[in-house]
Design an enzyme around this catalytic site. Structure first.
Site: not given
Length: 294
Positions: A145, A169, A240, A243, A266, A275
């Site tokens: 990220r 995150k 991004h 990514r 994730h 995806y």
């Protein structure tokens, strides 16, 4: 989230003078997002482009028409732009979202040829060429990220085993590999260019500005756009996108979705499943173009 929505609605009503009908439309989209976040236990600071893409994909699966999906995408973009501008969020996670075409509401990816043009187009003999090549290689090689790359520290890189220990995150740490090309670019930058950027107040951040400080997300975005322009790429390029390309190309190559989930950091596999939609859209496009009755 409720407080942010109310503040934004007041802003568009008072400062922008937008109609009550538009305010209602905005509220419906944002409250739907708030409910979606609540079900998943997501605080607003953990919302990224991936999560917003999955929200839109869920809305599509729920039967939302393509025209309504385009409107919802615009609502998200103006809302998160305002949150970033007012300092509620450090960056705008909705910027990479594209208004859907033919019902698709997902971020784009770069094909392999464009990736090679972008990376190989950086002149390593010019100032900051080594730094910028290493940055872009890591985005694509490791699926970082933007915030993770900006905050990356020297002690997070294991040169012997060729991996990064990344804190993403929710302060969750994951291990991601560094590919061969990315390792070469990173070690060349560390050995030959980073030391020339070090100043009195330099910390252990890997990527430094010309003043020796940590690079800001806005500056990295600008660097990526400048390097794309120098490579003759006219499409809108942003961090991004690399990514997303990382994940899509892994999927196309046969990687398991659970592995991609781990590499991207994730928490929920449903976020990674965007995806499969991107890859499915690509396959349908190829079928339509080349099949005699496509």
């Amino acid at each position: 989230m409720d407080r942010e929505i109310e503040g934004f609605i007041r802003f568009v009503a008072v400062e922008r003078g937008l109609s009550e009908a538009y305010q209602l439309s905005l509220r419906q989209t944002l409250e739907a997002l708030g409910g979606w976040m609540k079900k998943r236990g997501l605080p607003i600071e953990d919302l990224g482009t991936d999560e917003l893409s999955e929200f839109l994909a869920d809305r599509k699966r729920g039967g939302l028409a393509a025209s309504s999906l385009r409107i919802a995408t615009v609502h998200l973009k103006v809302f998160f732009r305002w949150l970033a501008a007012t300092g509620v969020l450090p960056m705008d996670p909705a910027e990479p979202l594209l208004a859907p075409r033919s019902g698709q509401a997902l971020p784009e990816t770069l094909n392999r040829t464009m990736i090679e043009r972008l990376l190989d187009g950086i002149d390593l003999t010019r100032p900051l060429g080594l730094r910028d090549r290493a940055m872009l290689e890591l985005f694509y090689s490791s699926g970082l990220r933007l915030s993770e790359l900006c905050g990356l520290k020297l002690e997070q890189y294991d040169a012997d085993d060729r991996f990064l220990r990344v804190t993403g995150k929710g302060n969750k740490t994951r291990v991601v590999p560094v590919g061969g090309k990315a390792r070469e670019a990173l070690e060349a930058y560390l050995a030959r260019e980073r030391r020339s950027l070090v100043g009195k107040r330099t910390g252990s951040e890997v990527f430094l500005s010309v003043r020796g400080g940590r690079l800001s997300p806005d500056r990295v975005r600008q660097i990526v756009k400048e390097r794309a322009a120098q490579a003759g790429i006219e499409s809108k390029i942003y961090p991004h996108l690399l990514r997303h390309s990382f994940a899509t190309h892994l999927l196309e190559g046969g990687a398991d979705l659970r592995v991609i989930q781990e590499l991207l950091g994730h928490a929920d596999i449903s976020t990674t499943q965007i995806y499969t939609h991107i890859d499915g859209a690509r396959l349908k496009s190829i079928h339509k173009k080349f099949h005699p009755r496509g």
